[in-house]
Design a protein around this motif. Structure first.
Motif, short mmCIF file in Angstrom:
data_model
loop_
_atom_site.label_atom_id
_atom_site.label_comp_id
_atom_site.label_asym_id
_atom_site.label_seq_id
_atom_site.Cartn_x
_atom_site.Cartn_y
_atom_site.Cartn_z
N SER A 168 31.18 24.41 43.97
CA SER A 168 30.92 23.72 42.72
C SER A 168 30.15 24.61 41.76
O SER A 168 28.98 24.90 41.97
N VAL A 228 40.74 18.14 44.88
CA VAL A 228 40.42 16.83 45.42
C VAL A 228 41.53 16.45 46.39
O VAL A 228 42.71 16.77 46.18
N ASP A 282 31.65 8.93 43.72
CA ASP A 282 32.17 10.29 43.76
C ASP A 282 31.76 11.09 42.52
O ASP A 282 31.60 12.31 42.58
N PRO A 304 35.33 20.98 42.38
CA PRO A 304 35.32 20.26 43.66
C PRO A 304 35.06 21.16 44.85
O PRO A 304 35.25 22.36 44.79
N PRO A 313 35.59 15.60 44.48
CA PRO A 313 35.38 16.10 43.12
C PRO A 313 33.93 16.45 42.90
O PRO A 313 33.03 16.01 43.63
N ASN A 314 33.66 17.28 41.88
CA ASN A 314 32.29 17.49 41.44
C ASN A 314 31.68 16.14 41.06
O ASN A 314 32.33 15.29 40.46
N SER A 361 35.97 18.89 37.03
CA SER A 361 35.51 18.23 38.26
C SER A 361 36.61 18.06 39.28
O SER A 361 36.33 17.90 40.47
N VAL A 362 37.87 18.08 38.84
CA VAL A 362 38.99 18.01 39.79
C VAL A 362 39.65 19.37 39.97
O VAL A 362 40.66 19.49 40.65
#
Length: 285
Positions: A10, A109, A164, A185, A190-191, A218-219
């Protein structure tokens, strides 16, 4: 270049703001970080170089969580944030990976996953009503796509620990500039932390754009113009981070001026994916 590839752990990439008619010198970048404000250990510098990140700007600074707690993290290239442990683990992973120029599914993810996402509504880092509407629009952008195996379940509140992903306003700790930040992620998840800031003067559509962009990170997606930051009026390569700047099949190989994943945004954004963004999501998910 459509949406781009994946980092191993991340990282935090911040989308900066730039009005269309604004000169590069007055670009509202998310943060201005002076290089080497304190001594950086050699192993940290070596790890940054190994990951093909820009080693000209490195410093330790404070990362703010939605509940007001903080953690020291490394800020690299002005718009990448990670812990020292994450950086060193990334560098170590590159040594083990003979194919480190290709992304791994571990950096996406998990397929078929419903992502629980919460808009934070407590205290000084709460989303405004406009930002909450923009978050709903951003989630709709993803959930309305066909041929994509991930989806989002959106709620609002303050109990984010078991979610999440949490989206919150961090303007109080970013008094200048406008934009957002998010990580990539890891381990199929995910982040978690998505920040936005300085967007109160922008339309709901611009807020939607920034949130959709940060969820994209994030994905697992890079800035579309990672190789130049052309959308910011710059000519700067963000670096591949060793494992992630890989072209996604079916998307352009050059500058894509309407992608939602450009490094900087204008005040006229509509907040929607372009066809290449959609193709990239369908290709990876």
């Amino acid at each position: 270049m459509g949406l781009m590839g994946i980092f191993a752990l991340s990282l935090v990439f911040v989308s900066c703001s730039k009005d269309e008619n604004e000169a590069p010198a007055t670009d509202n970048s998310e943060s201005t970080i002076a290089p080497f404000q304190q001594e950086i250990p050699k192993e940290v510098k070596d790890a940054v170089v190994k990951l093909n990140l820009n080693s000209d700007y490195i410093k330790y600074d404070t990362f703010h969580f939605p509940d007001g707690t903080t953690e020291e993290r490394l800020f690299i290239e002005k718009d990448i944030v990670l812990t020292e442990k994450q950086l060193l683990e990334m560098a170590k992973a590159v040594d083990k990976d003979d194919n480190n120029r290709q992304y791994s599914t571990n950096n996406l993810v998990s397929q078929g996953r419903t992502i629980s996402i919460i808009g934070y509504t407590g205290g000084s880092q709460a989303l405004s009503n406009k930002e909450q509407t923009a978050l709903q629009y951003a989630v709709n952008n993803y959930n309305n796509l066909s041929g994509v195996s991930i989806s989002f379940n959106l709620t609002f509140g303050t109990n984010y620990q078991n979610k999440d992903m949490v989206v919150y306003n961090n303007t109080v700790n970013n008094p200048s500039g406008a934009g957002g930040s998010a990580g990539f992620p890891s381990n199929g998840l995910p982040n978690k932390f998505v920040q936005i800031y300085g967007l109160s003067g922008y339309s709901t559509n611009v807020n939607e754009h920034v949130i959709t962009h940060e969820i994209g990170h994030s994905v697992g997606f890079r800035h579309t113009d990672w190789f130049s930051r052309q959308s910011c009026g710059q000519n700067t390569n963000e670096g591949t981070a060793g494992v992630g700047a890989n072209h996604i099949n079916g998307t352009p190989t050059g500058y894509d001026p309407t992608s939602i994943m450009l490094a900087c945004f204008s005040s006229s954004e509509d907040g929607e994916f372009n066809n290449n963004d959609i193709k990239a999501l369908q290709e990876l998910y």
